[in-house]
Design a protein around this motif. Structure first.
Motif, PDB file in Angstrom:
ATOM      1  N   PRO A 724       0.679  -1.483  -0.026  1.00 35.95           N
ATOM      2  CA  PRO A 724      -0.409   0.361   0.028  1.00 35.95           C
ATOM      3  C   PRO A 724       1.222   1.431   0.068  1.00 35.95           C
ATOM      4  CG  PRO A 724      -1.112  -1.862   1.642  1.00 35.95           C
ATOM      5  CD  PRO A 724       0.575  -1.770   1.510  1.00 35.95           C
ATOM      6  N   SER A 725       0.511   1.902  -0.978  1.00 35.92           N
ATOM      7  CA  SER A 725       0.919   3.345  -0.638  1.00 35.92           C
ATOM      8  C   SER A 725       0.667   4.296   1.311  1.00 35.92           C
ATOM      9  CB  SER A 725       0.647   4.241  -2.014  1.00 35.92           C
ATOM     10  OG  SER A 725       0.406   4.204  -3.047  1.00 35.92           O
ATOM     11  N   LEU A 726       1.946   4.656   1.016  1.00 37.46           N
ATOM     12  CA  LEU A 726       2.561   5.775   1.655  1.00 37.46           C
ATOM     13  C   LEU A 726       2.084   7.101   2.963  1.00 37.46           C
ATOM     14  CD1 LEU A 726       6.238   5.073   2.623  1.00 37.46           C
ATOM     15  CD2 LEU A 726       4.601   3.698   3.447  1.00 37.46           C
ATOM     16  N   THR A 727       2.025   7.443   3.652  1.00 34.83           N
ATOM     17  CA  THR A 727       1.718   8.465   3.670  1.00 34.83           C
ATOM     18  C   THR A 727       2.827   9.154   4.056  1.00 34.83           C
ATOM     19  OG1 THR A 727      -0.608   7.743   4.740  1.00 34.83           O
ATOM     20  CG2 THR A 727      -0.070   9.776   5.671  1.00 34.83           C
ATOM     21  N   GLY A 728       2.720  10.218   3.380  1.00 36.54           N
ATOM     22  CA  GLY A 728       3.763  11.198   3.520  1.00 36.54           C
ATOM     23  C   GLY A 728       4.365  11.704   4.676  1.00 36.54           C
ATOM     24  N   TYR A 729       5.651  12.357   5.307  1.00 36.19           N
ATOM     25  CA  TYR A 729       5.984  12.093   6.487  1.00 36.19           C
ATOM     26  C   TYR A 729       5.224  13.598   6.758  1.00 36.19           C
ATOM     27  CZ  TYR A 729       8.391  13.920  10.714  1.00 36.19           C
ATOM     28  OH  TYR A 729       9.291  14.504  11.791  1.00 36.19           O
ATOM     29  N   TYR A 730       5.646  14.138   5.967  1.00 36.51           N
ATOM     30  CA  TYR A 730       5.104  15.903   5.496  1.00 36.51           C
ATOM     31  C   TYR A 730       3.451  16.277   6.030  1.00 36.51           C
ATOM     32  CZ  TYR A 730       9.676  17.172   3.656  1.00 36.51           C
ATOM     33  OH  TYR A 730      10.770  17.800   3.193  1.00 36.51           O
ATOM     34  N   GLU A 731       2.645  15.151   5.429  1.00 30.60           N
ATOM     35  CA  GLU A 731       1.443  15.209   5.641  1.00 30.60           C
ATOM     36  C   GLU A 731       1.074  14.890   7.104  1.00 30.60           C
ATOM     37  OE1 GLU A 731      -2.602  12.714   5.570  1.00 30.60           O
ATOM     38  OE2 GLU A 731      -1.214  13.063   3.611  1.00 30.60           O
ATOM     39  N   ILE A 732       1.822  14.652   7.850  1.00 31.59           N
ATOM     40  CA  ILE A 732       1.784  13.606   9.498  1.00 31.59           C
ATOM     41  C   ILE A 732       2.615  15.481  10.521  1.00 31.59           C
ATOM     42  CG2 ILE A 732       2.576  12.097  11.236  1.00 31.59           C
ATOM     43  CD1 ILE A 732       0.582  10.788   9.284  1.00 31.59           C
ATOM     44  N   ALA A 733       3.554  15.738  10.030  1.00 28.24           N
ATOM     45  CA  ALA A 733       4.037  16.817  10.177  1.00 28.24           C
ATOM     46  C   ALA A 733       3.219  18.465  10.479  1.00 28.24           C
ATOM     47  CB  ALA A 733       5.619  17.303   8.926  1.00 28.24           C
TER      48      ALA A 733
END
Length: 750
Positions: A724-733
């Motif tokens: 599955p595609s990742l959720t990017g770190y910038y979105e979490i940040a």
């Protein structure tokens, strides 16, 4: 050219350590007169500490060991690979790789010797081939070349051109083009050379060079016009594998040399490495095998593991030894008094709570100071410290932890430089040298606020400019035909043949002959970035990446060290020198350590790309260093030319109140991570030359363990087996930053 001592030439130090390093091929200005560089005596000794020399020696030892292992695996060959075909015989002792620091000379590359090479020539009019076997005979033999002219010496054009193609082999050997060829005589067990035409016994040949690929080049007998292909066999390989040819246990393709232009990169690949240079070894000394217990204590203290259960007698002894016995006596009196106070009527509960908090505060302070080093390491930390001798140095998280602690002491909290500037500056605070001219105080405050906001959106806990990063880059060996330990050729099918890693030839240093290690000591600017641990933990959890179970208050870095120790015992997961395990597609489960390494590495390349576009430096002018357990990385300028403040000037010039700083604003902007080869790049796992790849000489992993998906999602690294595609770190940040902003707004309104 006829003297025994070759002439020397000067180039820039960077060139002499790479493009003009010993055994390289080059031409002087104008493109004529090909030469081979040679090790030259007379270079001065590099000003390196004993610690730095020892670390370089250890890195070279590890480099040769890893190379021997990889080159010697002999995939799809019919025989075991002789170790002498994988690495230089001068580092072998009883079939064991052993590089002795005493055999190395750490030198500043200031000059290099050179001799004409190849000593093979062709007539510009008729194509007659002539060659000289020994350099000291070249002048005399060249004068007699015209005597071999088929039209007679008097009518010879006597115009000779040095042939710009050489014969080379992955053993590291190189020769000029020749119609002679060697073969193995099984009956006598030796090598013989055939130099005459098989039809007429003539020993003179024309060299025919039709347009097109080198495969079309051939020799032609002067007398009978019989064609002879360009064919030569490597002497060293033929000696070792010749007996196996007759038994059909070796391939002819393993022995054959191949023609290549001396201008091509395949003719020469220098090998080296780099390391951060520190003044103190307080933490680095713990990496010695005799310091394992102290190393375990350092890691336990650094990453928040609970202390060993010390009894009162041991606590008292440690505090008195530290000159804090009065504190311990007072602590015991208050602790023993609390039960009596609890039984006393009318004692305010607030007073009792204050006393308990004071006792707890003192215990925490002692655990972090006086009792530090007496922590009980968990089995995972103890295992990492015991087994780390087998780790690849650049991926060893224990070494990263020691280097990071040293960096913090020497640079991040390093005080002032001789010119009065701070060694490092927090970009959310800045100093007078980093603030754009002409701003009012309200504008400066707004700029700082916007920088801080963008750091939050990038998930950074800290970002600092460092003005004095010392790095030593060095080269010590070379290969031919390939920069990696194995090479494949169509005629050998799917067999992997060993590429031989060879030391630079010895130079005279005093009364001893030693192998030169060409060292470039640099001091330049750089950026230090550390990620927010809470955001990283959230990112791991969101993407289903488990972390090693740990007690409360244990930092993520400790768990990563434990995970790395477990991974290293699994051949399919370990971080080998060349990261072969992570070149496979869909082969690695989602584990925290490789994912955090990829996250940090990708963000470092992102910063390099943005900085290169704004500073005037090219991508190859940057270097990087990664500290996985501390969720941090370093990006710095590489170069031997004067540091004109490229990075600090860039930061000052790109500062502006509306957006803080354009460097961070560009990094936050998702457009900066778009790729011109989007679909192809995503298929490759989100890393290609159109986006975050940089020159391999600048990258710490030769562009492995990179993926834009760790930052912005829309895919996963090519080695990820989950799919599955990742959720990017910038979105979490951004989510964390917005939550903090909302809390701050709510607190302000109340």
């Amino acid at each position: 050219m006829s003297t025994m001592k070759p002439p020397t030439m000067q180039r820039s130090r960077g060139q002499l350590a790479t493009a003009y390093a010993p055994h390289s091929l080059f031409t002087f200005e104008g493109g004529s007169g090909a030469c081979m560089a040679l090790s030259a005596s007379g270079n001065r000794t590099a000003d390196l500490s004993t610690l730095t020399k020892r670390i370089i020696g250890e890195q070279i030892q590890e480099y040769f060991e890893a190379w021997a292992t990889r080159a010697g695996r002999g995939l799809n060959l019919r025989h075991p690979v002789p170790l002498a075909l994988a690495v230089d015989g001068r580092v072998l002792s009883d079939d064991v790789v052993r590089v002795r620091v005493g055999d190395l000379a750490f030198q500043v590359p200031e000059n290099v010797g050179y001799v004409p090479f190849p000593l093979a020539f062709t007539c510009t009019r008729c194509g007659l081939h002539r060659e000289c076997k020994q350099l000291d005979r070249l002048s005399g033999e060249a004068a007699r070349f015209r005597q071999a002219c088929p039209t007679g010496a008097k009518s010879c054009a006597d115009d000779w051109q040095q042939i710009d193609v050489v014969l080379t082999h992955w053993s590291g050997e190189i020769e000029g083009l020749t119609p002679n060829y060697r073969h193995w005589v099984a009956a006598s067990g030796d090598i013989r050379e055939i130099g005459r035409c098989a039809s007429c016994e003539m020993d003179r040949f024309y060299l025919r060079r039709p347009p097109g690929a080198l495969a079309g080049w051939h020799f032609e007998c002067v007398q009978c016009r019989t064609v002879r292909p360009i064919l030569q066999r490597d002497t060293r390989t033929l000696e070792l594998l010749g007996p196996l040819i007759a038994q059909n246990q070796a391939l002819i393709a393993e022995i054959n040399m191949e023609p290549v232009s001396y201008r091509a990169s395949a003719a020469y690949y220098p090998h080296g490495d780099r390391l951060l240079v520190f003044d103190e070894d307080r933490y680095l000394s713990l990496l010695g095998t005799a310091q394992t217990a102290q190393l375990e204590g350092f890691l336990a203290t650094t990453y928040g593991y609970p202390p060993t259960r010390l009894d009162d007698a041991e606590k008292g002894r440690l505090l008195r030894a530290a000159g804090r016995g009065d504190q311990w006596d007072n602590h015991v009196r208050i602790r023993d008094m609390i039960p009596m106070l609890e039984a006393t009527p009318n004692i305010p509960q607030e007073y009792l709570n204050a006393q308990r908090e004071e006792l707890s505060r003192r215990e925490e302070e002692w655990n972090a100071s006086v009792f530090a080093g007496h922590q009980q390491a968990t089995p995972g930390i103890a295992r990492a410290c015991r087994e780390r001798q087998g780790y690849v140095r650049r991926f060893d998280p224990v070494r990263m932890a020691a280097e990071h602690a040293t960096l913090v002491d020497e640079k991040l909290r390093g005080g002032q430089m001789s010119d009065g500037k701070e060694v490092s500056v927090d970009v959310t605070i800045l100093d007078d040298f980093l603030i754009p001219d002409g701003l009012t105080q309200p504008e400066i405050d707004r700029m700082r606020s916007e920088v801080s906001r963008r750091c939050g959106l990038l998930g950074l806990a800290e970002m600092r400019l460092i003005r004095d990063i010392k790095v030593c880059e060095y080269s010590f060996a070379y290969t031919r035909t390939s920069a990696s330990p194995t090479v494949t050729r169509d005629k050998a099918g799917n067999a992997e043949m060993p590429v031989r890693l060879r030391l630079f030839d010895r130079v005279q240093v005093g009364d001893a002959a030693r192998h030169p290690v060409l060292c470039l000591l640099q001091s330049n600017e750089g950026f230090y970035l550390r990620l927010d641990e809470a955001a990283v933990l959230d990112w791991l959890a969101t993407n289903g990446i488990p972390t090693t179970a740990a007690l409360a208050n244990v930092r993520l870095g400790g768990r990563l060290i434990e995970e790395f120790a477990a991974m290293d015992s699994d051949p399919s997961l370990r971080f080998s020198r060349f990261l072969d395990e992570y070149r496979r597609e869909h082969a690695i489960p989602r584990l925290a350590y490789p994912y955090i390494y990829t996250l940090l590495h990708t963000m470092a390349h992102h910063l390099i790309g943005v900085s290169a576009s704004m500073s005037g430096l090219d991508l190859g002018s940057f270097g990087e260093h990664i500290f996985v357990p501390d969720l941090a990385f370093l990006v710095y300028r590489r170069g031997m030319t004067m540091d004109l403040g490229n990075l600090s000037s860039m930061w000052r010039d790109r500062g502006d109140p509306p957006y803080g700083n354009e460097v961070l604003d560009r990094m936050v902007n998702p457009i900066s991570l778009r790729c011109g080869s989007e679909s192809v790049c995503n298929h490759r796992g989100g890393a290609c030359p159109d986006c975050i790849l940089i020159p391999e000489s600048a990258c710490i992993t030769r562009n492995e363990l990179l993926s834009r998906s760790t930052l912005i999602g829309r895919g996963a690294p090519r080695w990820d087996a989950a799919g599955p595609s990742l959720t990017g770190y910038y979105e979490i940040a951004a989510r964390h930053a917005n939550a903090r902003a909302a809390e701050h707004t709510a607190a302000g309104s109340t």
